[in-house]
Design an enzyme around this catalytic site. Structure first.
Site, PDB file in Angstrom:
ATOM      1  CD  GLU A  29     -44.097  44.406   4.391  1.00 47.37           C
ATOM      2  OE1 GLU A  29     -44.171  43.572   5.289  1.00 47.37           O
ATOM      3  OE2 GLU A  29     -45.084  45.011   3.932  1.00 47.37           O
ATOM      4  CG  ASN A  84     -46.388  49.679   0.870  1.00 46.38           C
ATOM      5  OD1 ASN A  84     -45.260  49.563   1.353  1.00 46.38           O
ATOM      6  ND2 ASN A  84     -47.482  49.336   1.530  1.00 46.38           N
ATOM      7  CG  ASP A 125     -49.804  50.160  15.691  1.00 48.36           C
ATOM      8  OD1 ASP A 125     -50.095  50.008  14.483  1.00 48.36           O
ATOM      9  OD2 ASP A 125     -48.767  50.735  16.079  1.00 48.36           O
ATOM     10  NE  ARG A 126     -50.268  45.360   9.543  1.00 46.42           N
ATOM     11  CZ  ARG A 126     -50.072  45.704   8.267  1.00 46.42           C
ATOM     12  NH1 ARG A 126     -48.881  46.097   7.862  1.00 46.42           N
ATOM     13  NH2 ARG A 126     -51.057  45.661   7.402  1.00 46.42           N
ATOM     14  CG  LEU A 169     -45.211  38.379  -9.764  1.00 42.65           C
ATOM     15  CD1 LEU A 169     -45.417  37.960 -11.208  1.00 42.65           C
ATOM     16  CD2 LEU A 169     -45.613  39.818  -9.569  1.00 42.65           C
ATOM     17  CB  THR A 206     -41.716  42.581  -0.195  1.00 46.11           C
ATOM     18  OG1 THR A 206     -42.074  43.689   0.612  1.00 46.11           O
ATOM     19  CG2 THR A 206     -41.322  41.433   0.745  1.00 46.11           C
ATOM     20  CE1 TYR A 230     -55.500  48.276  10.921  1.00 40.93           C
ATOM     21  CE2 TYR A 230     -53.382  47.569  10.048  1.00 40.93           C
ATOM     22  CZ  TYR A 230     -54.758  47.419  10.132  1.00 40.93           C
ATOM     23  OH  TYR A 230     -55.379  46.404   9.433  1.00 40.93           O
ATOM     24  CE  LYS A 283     -42.278  37.835  -1.352  1.00 37.99           C
ATOM     25  NZ  LYS A 283     -42.811  37.209  -2.609  1.00 37.99           N
ATOM     26  CE1 TYR A 300     -45.769  38.968   1.749  1.00 39.23           C
ATOM     27  CE2 TYR A 300     -44.939  41.028   2.698  1.00 39.23           C
ATOM     28  CZ  TYR A 300     -45.215  40.244   1.595  1.00 39.23           C
ATOM     29  OH  TYR A 300     -44.941  40.701   0.334  1.00 39.23           O
TER      30      TYR A 300
HETATM   31  P1  NAD Z   1     -51.949  39.254  -4.312  1.00 36.44           P
HETATM   32  O1  NAD Z   1     -52.279  38.686  -2.971  1.00 36.44           O
HETATM   33  O2  NAD Z   1     -52.835  40.286  -4.896  1.00 36.44           O
HETATM   34  O3  NAD Z   1     -51.843  38.079  -5.377  1.00 36.44           O
HETATM   35  C1  NAD Z   1     -51.197  36.860  -5.096  1.00 36.44           C
HETATM   36  C2  NAD Z   1     -51.628  35.834  -6.142  1.00 36.44           C
HETATM   37  O4  NAD Z   1     -50.933  34.613  -5.844  1.00 36.44           O
HETATM   38  C3  NAD Z   1     -53.121  35.526  -6.114  1.00 36.44           C
HETATM   39  O5  NAD Z   1     -53.634  35.530  -7.426  1.00 36.44           O
HETATM   40  C4  NAD Z   1     -53.211  34.148  -5.492  1.00 36.44           C
HETATM   41  O6  NAD Z   1     -54.304  33.383  -5.964  1.00 36.44           O
HETATM   42  C5  NAD Z   1     -51.867  33.538  -5.915  1.00 36.44           C
HETATM   43  N1  NAD Z   1     -51.446  32.481  -4.984  1.00 36.44           N
HETATM   44  C6  NAD Z   1     -51.381  32.546  -3.629  1.00 36.44           C
HETATM   45  N2  NAD Z   1     -50.984  31.363  -3.125  1.00 36.44           N
HETATM   46  C7  NAD Z   1     -50.780  30.545  -4.182  1.00 36.44           C
HETATM   47  C8  NAD Z   1     -50.361  29.190  -4.315  1.00 36.44           C
HETATM   48  N3  NAD Z   1     -50.076  28.444  -3.235  1.00 36.44           N
HETATM   49  N4  NAD Z   1     -50.223  28.672  -5.554  1.00 36.44           N
HETATM   50  C9  NAD Z   1     -50.509  29.426  -6.647  1.00 36.44           C
HETATM   51  N5  NAD Z   1     -50.942  30.692  -6.584  1.00 36.44           N
HETATM   52  C10 NAD Z   1     -51.073  31.250  -5.374  1.00 36.44           C
HETATM   53  O7  NAD Z   1     -50.457  39.763  -4.184  1.00 36.44           O
HETATM   54  P2  NAD Z   1     -49.740  41.018  -4.869  1.00 36.44           P
HETATM   55  O8  NAD Z   1     -49.911  42.197  -4.020  1.00 36.44           O
HETATM   56  O9  NAD Z   1     -50.104  41.066  -6.301  1.00 36.44           O
HETATM   57  O10 NAD Z   1     -48.209  40.552  -4.733  1.00 36.44           O
HETATM   58  C11 NAD Z   1     -47.597  39.765  -5.750  1.00 36.44           C
HETATM   59  C12 NAD Z   1     -46.149  39.515  -5.368  1.00 36.44           C
HETATM   60  O11 NAD Z   1     -45.464  40.760  -5.237  1.00 36.44           O
HETATM   61  C13 NAD Z   1     -45.968  38.790  -4.037  1.00 36.44           C
HETATM   62  O12 NAD Z   1     -44.886  37.907  -4.159  1.00 36.44           O
HETATM   63  C14 NAD Z   1     -45.647  39.908  -3.056  1.00 36.44           C
HETATM   64  O13 NAD Z   1     -44.856  39.427  -1.987  1.00 36.44           O
HETATM   65  C15 NAD Z   1     -44.861  40.852  -3.946  1.00 36.44           C
HETATM   66  N6  NAD Z   1     -44.908  42.280  -3.570  1.00 36.44           N
HETATM   67  C16 NAD Z   1     -46.106  42.907  -3.363  1.00 36.44           C
HETATM   68  C17 NAD Z   1     -46.127  44.282  -3.083  1.00 36.44           C
HETATM   69  C18 NAD Z   1     -47.421  45.045  -2.886  1.00 36.44           C
HETATM   70  O14 NAD Z   1     -47.382  46.223  -2.564  1.00 36.44           O
HETATM   71  N7  NAD Z   1     -48.576  44.446  -3.085  1.00 36.44           N
HETATM   72  C19 NAD Z   1     -44.917  44.981  -3.001  1.00 36.44           C
HETATM   73  C20 NAD Z   1     -43.715  44.292  -3.182  1.00 36.44           C
HETATM   74  C21 NAD Z   1     -43.725  42.947  -3.491  1.00 36.44           C
HETATM   75  O1  DAU Z   2     -43.775  47.206   1.236  1.00 35.34           O
HETATM   76  C1  DAU Z   2     -44.261  46.223   0.378  1.00 35.34           C
HETATM   77  C2  DAU Z   2     -45.430  45.502   1.009  1.00 35.34           C
HETATM   78  O2  DAU Z   2     -46.522  46.429   1.013  1.00 35.34           O
HETATM   79  C3  DAU Z   2     -45.803  44.219   0.280  1.00 35.34           C
HETATM   80  O3  DAU Z   2     -44.751  43.305   0.380  1.00 35.34           O
HETATM   81  C4  DAU Z   2     -47.083  43.611   0.887  1.00 35.34           C
HETATM   82  O4  DAU Z   2     -47.474  42.474   0.136  1.00 35.34           O
HETATM   83  C5  DAU Z   2     -48.179  44.658   0.827  1.00 35.34           C
HETATM   84  O5  DAU Z   2     -49.347  44.150   1.423  1.00 35.34           O
HETATM   85  C6  DAU Z   2     -47.736  45.946   1.529  1.00 35.34           C
HETATM   86  O6  DAU Z   2     -47.613  45.720   2.967  1.00 35.34           O
HETATM   87  P1  DAU Z   2     -48.141  46.801   4.037  1.00 35.34           P
HETATM   88  O7  DAU Z   2     -48.370  46.100   5.296  1.00 35.34           O
HETATM   89  O8  DAU Z   2     -47.281  48.012   4.039  1.00 35.34           O
HETATM   90  O9  DAU Z   2     -49.544  47.211   3.292  1.00 35.34           O
HETATM   91  P2  DAU Z   2     -51.007  47.463   3.875  1.00 35.34           P
HETATM   92  O10 DAU Z   2     -51.815  48.019   2.740  1.00 35.34           O
HETATM   93  O11 DAU Z   2     -51.532  46.292   4.609  1.00 35.34           O
HETATM   94  O12 DAU Z   2     -50.767  48.624   4.937  1.00 35.34           O
HETATM   95  C7  DAU Z   2     -50.166  49.861   4.579  1.00 35.34           C
HETATM   96  C8  DAU Z   2     -50.006  50.680   5.843  1.00 35.34           C
HETATM   97  O13 DAU Z   2     -51.312  51.075   6.301  1.00 35.34           O
HETATM   98  C9  DAU Z   2     -49.387  49.937   7.011  1.00 35.34           C
HETATM   99  O14 DAU Z   2     -48.576  50.827   7.762  1.00 35.34           O
HETATM  100  C10 DAU Z   2     -50.577  49.487   7.863  1.00 35.34           C
HETATM  101  C11 DAU Z   2     -51.587  50.587   7.633  1.00 35.34           C
HETATM  102  N1  DAU Z   2     -53.000  50.193   7.653  1.00 35.34           N
HETATM  103  C12 DAU Z   2     -53.395  49.150   6.868  1.00 35.34           C
HETATM  104  C13 DAU Z   2     -54.700  48.743   6.822  1.00 35.34           C
HETATM  105  C14 DAU Z   2     -55.151  47.574   5.977  1.00 35.34           C
HETATM  106  C15 DAU Z   2     -53.923  50.901   8.405  1.00 35.34           C
HETATM  107  O15 DAU Z   2     -53.567  51.881   9.106  1.00 35.34           O
HETATM  108  N2  DAU Z   2     -55.232  50.517   8.375  1.00 35.34           N
HETATM  109  C16 DAU Z   2     -55.665  49.452   7.614  1.00 35.34           C
HETATM  110  O16 DAU Z   2     -56.881  49.140   7.649  1.00 35.34           O
END
Ligand code: NAD
Ligand code: DAU
Length: 350
Positions: free
Chosen positions: A133, A185, A286-287, A83, A131, A213, A160, A156
């Site tokens: 994405e 997400n 916007d992003r 992860l 993901t 955004y 991935k 990003y």
């Molecule tokens: P997060 O950013 O909360 O956690 C990532 C962890 O990886 C952290 O603990 C960080 O210290 C560690 N890390 C980063 N770089 C590193 C390195 N070089 N070596 C060792 N450790 C390292 O991320 P998350 O939201 O928990 O996501 C975890 C995984 O799930 C990721 O691969 C992400 O792409 C995937 N994912 C996330 C979501 C989401 O909604 N958050 C959705 C789908 C997939």
């Molecule tokens: O779909 C899975 C992905 O979901 C994961 O792979 C990523 O690690 C995770 O970060 C997430 O990506 P998003 O870009 O969708 O998540 P985020 O929470 O950054 O943003 C969710 C939506 O909200 C996106 O459309 C951007 C918008 N946004 C986000 C932030 C931080 C805002 O409008 N305002 C904000 O301040």
């Protein structure tokens, strides 16, 4: 064969839930949590596991090949659930290189250890967490399935997607037994407050602007993080080697509707007059390259492995808000530590 499972990124948001589930559910497995503790990694997230007999933590960067190999050999790693990643899209836009080195090179380092050291390959599993994405952006209709062509749009998602391709290439070329899942997400406890839901909860708490955004019409498909952890458990144990599974919540929300729902929940919890928090909503630039809509077709994992989301979004969101309000110290420590400058620069008018 005894299982010594390396879980990478276990101090982060999703990883901490996965580590907890595996440590508690499988006392016969040894769980080695490997994490470099970037800004997103936090040992507080897994403090409850510190003394568990089948658990250990090791601080290591997956880009450090020598250190990684030493741990791999010392711990006799039999399986990997990967992860660790740089995970925040906005950060990948302002600084892509860490995404490229950690997400692509770091994944390749782990794959190469499996190639080099796993002799009877069928005894092992390399499970890569990815993901939705990677599939790019949807219009108003349709869903991402496991056969949707990759079309990543941000640094990003491109990093991935690259790692996913490497995983499949290592499986094809060297016979590494891989499994993969692409999830939508996640939301829930312990999510770093740069992501939409915890950021908004924290800003509402402090009466700060809620930065939406663009028009706020972008759509995301939200899944309870503990349901994601359960899906990972099911795929690790029952998923077919060489297969990919999409994981999602069947739960699409526009950002603006989600932020308004959060405002309502927060008004109730904080005993504020109805409508108070909504006044904080601020539309901002916007992003760059913002993907319009993500939506997962999660039929395959339901049909083949029997997994489906367990809780309704409103219930999960309420539980999530309650967790952040009950753990103000956790979020205050993060937003006043090294993250503070980034936070103030991006998300606050202070
Ligand atoms: P997060 O950013 O909360 O956690 C990532 C962890 O990886 C952290 O603990 C960080 O210290 C560690 N890390 C980063 N770089 C590193 C390195 N070089 N070596 C060792 N450790 C390292 O991320 P998350 O939201 O928990 O996501 C975890 C995984 O799930 C990721 O691969 C992400 O792409 C995937 N994912 C996330 C979501 C989401 O909604 N958050 C959705 C789908 C997939
Ligand atoms: O779909 C899975 C992905 O979901 C994961 O792979 C990523 O690690 C995770 O970060 C997430 O990506 P998003 O870009 O969708 O998540 P985020 O929470 O950054 O943003 C969710 C939506 O909200 C996106 O459309 C951007 C918008 N946004 C986000 C932030 C931080 C805002 O409008 N305002 C904000 O301040």
């Amino acid at each position: 064969m005894a299982k010594n499972i390396l879980i990478t990124g276990g101090a982060g948001f999703i990883g901490s839930h996965v580590v907890r589930l595996f440590v508690n559910q499988y006392p016969d497995y040894r769980i080695i949590n490997l994490d470099s503790l970037t800004y997103a990694g936090n040992l507080e997230n897994i403090k409850d596991l510190e003394n568990a007999a089948n658990y250990s933590f090791v601080k290591c960067d997956i880009r450090d090949t020598a250190a990684l190999e030493a741990i791999f050999l010392k711990e006799n790693i039999t399986d990997i659930i990967h992860l660790a990643a740089e995970s925040h899209v906005d950060r990948s836009i302002s600084g892509p290189m860490d995404f490229i080195t950690t997400n692509i090179v770091g994944t390749a380092n782990l794959l190469d250890l499996a190639r080099t050291h796993w002799k009877n390959k069928e005894e092992h599993v390399f499970y890569h967490i990815s993901t939705d994405e990677v599939y790019g952006s949807l219009g108003a209709e349709g869903f991402f399935t496991e056969t949707t062509a990759y079309d990543p749009k941000s640094p990003y998602s491109a990093s991935k997607a690259s790692s996913d391709h490497l995983v499949n290439a290592y499986a094809h070329t060297y016979g590494i037994p891989v499994k993969m899942s692409n999830c939508s997400n996640n939301y829930g406890s312990h999510q770093f407050p740069e992501k939409l839901i915890p950021l908004m909860i924290n800003n509402i708490r402090h009466n700060k602007p809620l930065p939406v955004y663009g028009t706020g019409e972008n759509v995301r498909d939200w899944l309870w993080v503990e349901d994601h952890a359960k899906a990972i458990d099911v795929i690790f144990h029952k998923g077919k080697v060489g297969e990919t599974y999409n994981i999602g919540g069947w739960n699409e929300w526009t950002n603006i509707d989600l932020v308004k729902l959060l405002c309502q929940i927060m008004d109730t919890k904080l005993e504020r007059e109805k409508g108070t928090s909504e006044q904080l909503i601020t539309y901002v630039t916007d992003r760059a390259g913002h993907d319009m809509r993500y939506a997962i077709d999660a039929s395959k994992i339901k049909t083949n492995l029997g997994w489906e989301p367990s809780i309704q979004f409103e219930e999960g969101l309420e539980k999530t808000v309650s967790w952040y309000l009950a753990n103000e110290k956790w979020i205050d420590a993060i937003t006043s530590g090294s993250y503070k400058d980034y936070y103030l620069q991006h998300y606050s008018e202070e």
